[in-house]
Design a protein around this motif. Structure first.
Motif, PDB file in Angstrom:
ATOM      1  N   THR A 110       0.823  -1.207   0.000  1.00 26.70           N
ATOM      2  CA  THR A 110       0.000   0.000   0.000  1.00 26.70           C
ATOM      3  C   THR A 110       0.858   1.258   0.000  1.00 26.70           C
ATOM      4  OG1 THR A 110      -1.610  -1.220   1.348  1.00 26.70           O
ATOM      5  CG2 THR A 110      -1.963   1.141   1.083  1.00 26.70           C
ATOM      6  N   ASN A 111       1.897   1.272   0.806  1.00 29.26           N
ATOM      7  CA  ASN A 111       2.731   2.467   0.947  1.00 29.26           C
ATOM      8  C   ASN A 111       4.132   2.287   0.369  1.00 29.26           C
ATOM      9  OD1 ASN A 111       0.830   4.153   2.424  1.00 29.26           O
ATOM     10  ND2 ASN A 111       1.115   2.751   4.139  1.00 29.26           N
ATOM     11  N   VAL A 112       4.308   1.338  -0.552  1.00 31.71           N
ATOM     12  CA  VAL A 112       5.645   1.083  -1.081  1.00 31.71           C
ATOM     13  C   VAL A 112       6.217   2.307  -1.797  1.00 31.71           C
ATOM     14  CG1 VAL A 112       4.782   0.147  -3.270  1.00 31.71           C
ATOM     15  CG2 VAL A 112       7.037  -0.536  -2.425  1.00 31.71           C
ATOM     16  N   ILE A 113       5.368   3.099  -2.444  1.00 31.38           N
ATOM     17  CA  ILE A 113       5.851   4.285  -3.154  1.00 31.38           C
ATOM     18  C   ILE A 113       6.415   5.304  -2.176  1.00 31.38           C
ATOM     19  CG2 ILE A 113       5.155   6.255  -4.576  1.00 31.38           C
ATOM     20  CD1 ILE A 113       5.373   3.698  -6.158  1.00 31.38           C
ATOM     21  N   ARG A 114       5.800   5.424  -1.008  1.00 31.99           N
ATOM     22  CA  ARG A 114       6.295   6.384  -0.012  1.00 31.99           C
ATOM     23  C   ARG A 114       7.670   5.979   0.510  1.00 31.99           C
ATOM     24  NH1 ARG A 114       1.508   8.557   3.965  1.00 31.99           N
ATOM     25  NH2 ARG A 114       0.101   9.344   2.355  1.00 31.99           N
ATOM     26  N   VAL A 115       7.911   4.687   0.587  1.00 30.97           N
ATOM     27  CA  VAL A 115       9.178   4.198   1.118  1.00 30.97           C
ATOM     28  C   VAL A 115      10.254   4.155   0.032  1.00 30.97           C
ATOM     29  CG1 VAL A 115      10.334   2.259   2.236  1.00 30.97           C
ATOM     30  CG2 VAL A 115       8.002   2.862   2.892  1.00 30.97           C
ATOM     31  N   ARG A 116       9.901   3.584  -1.112  1.00 29.51           N
ATOM     32  CA  ARG A 116      10.880   3.361  -2.174  1.00 29.51           C
ATOM     33  C   ARG A 116      10.978   4.516  -3.168  1.00 29.51           C
ATOM     34  NH1 ARG A 116      14.016  -1.341  -1.329  1.00 29.51           N
ATOM     35  NH2 ARG A 116      12.702  -3.031  -0.589  1.00 29.51           N
ATOM     36  N   GLY A 117       9.840   5.117  -3.474  1.00 33.67           N
ATOM     37  CA  GLY A 117       9.799   6.122  -4.532  1.00 33.67           C
ATOM     38  C   GLY A 117       9.314   5.513  -5.835  1.00 33.67           C
ATOM     39  N   LYS A 118       8.598   6.283  -6.632  1.00 39.15           N
ATOM     40  CA  LYS A 118       8.008   5.768  -7.867  1.00 39.15           C
ATOM     41  C   LYS A 118       9.070   5.343  -8.881  1.00 39.15           C
ATOM     42  CE  LYS A 118       7.353  10.451  -9.735  1.00 39.15           C
ATOM     43  NZ  LYS A 118       8.365  10.355 -10.788  1.00 39.15           N
ATOM     44  N   ASP A 119      10.185   6.068  -8.960  1.00 38.26           N
ATOM     45  CA  ASP A 119      11.237   5.721  -9.915  1.00 38.26           C
ATOM     46  C   ASP A 119      11.869   4.370  -9.574  1.00 38.26           C
ATOM     47  OD1 ASP A 119      10.713   8.112 -11.139  1.00 38.26           O
ATOM     48  OD2 ASP A 119      12.472   9.152 -10.331  1.00 38.26           O
TER      49      ASP A 119
END
Length: 244
Positions: A110-119
């Motif tokens: 759910t929050n992987v983008i917040r942790v990893r970043g979209k790139d």
């Protein structure tokens, strides 16, 4: 001091993840206004990722509504676990067994983008390659020694590292130049890149579902402030007329 320590603890995981690889990341040109991309991303995620990775902080019906997916179609083509339309998006994989299979239970995304970043996510999905030394027969350039299989291989084909003979320090050497698919996948290279971008776009939405609503409300707020500014200016002009 307490707030500083809490902020530091929140940042440490991101720094740790960022240090996994020095590979340059490709830019993920996501667009939350592109409903077609979000819908394709949702379909790909539910078909290829949900078996292992849940989205336990978001509900099916809210996702369908936000992405413009008719409820009947969403329940028919995007719900495979017997859940109701108002349930959270989870799977039935037992955590203990998953830990044995993959080394660690697959994380909720759910929050992987917040942790990893979209790139990072976009590049990661496009960076698997064949590695017979790994348990699942694949590795990842961005995440070395990754513990998951290449679930999108039927779409991409079998990817391998590509090398070119180049002059390095006065000697001809085989230099790594990227990854290359064998062409056995259902999608062309450009179509596969678009598919991974669609999944990334969907996960960007998942990280902040309210962003779509916030942008819509923002235009109303902007319009209100514009009208209020005009009325305030007219009122000021009327007041100053009486003082002259």
């Amino acid at each position: 001091m307490r707030q500083f320590l809490l902020a530091l603890l929140a940042v440490i995981p991101a720094l740790a993840f960022a240090s996994e690889s020095d590979i340059p990341l490709d830019e993920a040109k996501v667009d939350l206004h592109n409903k077609a991309s979000l819908q394709r991303g949702a379909q790909l995620f539910m078909n290829y990722c949900l078996g292992c990775h849940s989205l336990k902080y978001q509900r099916y019906n809210q996702t369908f509504e936000d992405l413009g997916i008719p409820e009947e179609l969403g329940q028919k083509y995007l719900q495979f676990t017997g859940h109701k339309k108002g349930d959270l998006i989870t799977n039935n994989m037992p955590a203990e067994e998953a830990g044995k299979w993959f080394g660690n239970p697959p994380p909720d995304l759910t929050n992987v983008i917040r942790v990893r970043g979209k790139d990072w996510v976009y590049t990661y999905l496009r960076s698997f390659y064949v590695d017979d030394s790994r348990p699942w027969g694949v590795n990842n350039v961005v995440f070395p020694n990754v513990g998951m299989p290449h679930v999108l291989q039927e779409l991409q084909g079998v990817p391998t590292k590509a090398y070119e003979e180049r002059m390095v320090d006065g000697e001809m050497k085989d230099v790594y130049v990227g990854l290359k698919s064998d062409g056995s996948g259902r999608l062309s290279p450009s179509e596969y890149d678009q598919a991974t971008l669609d999944i990334t776009n969907f996960l960007v939405y998942m990280a902040e579902p309210m962003k779509l609503e916030q942008r819509r409300i923002g235009w109303y707020v902007f319009g209100f402030l514009l009208v209020f500014t005009i009325l305030a200016w007219l009122l000021k002009k009327e007041f100053w007329k009486d003082l002259k």
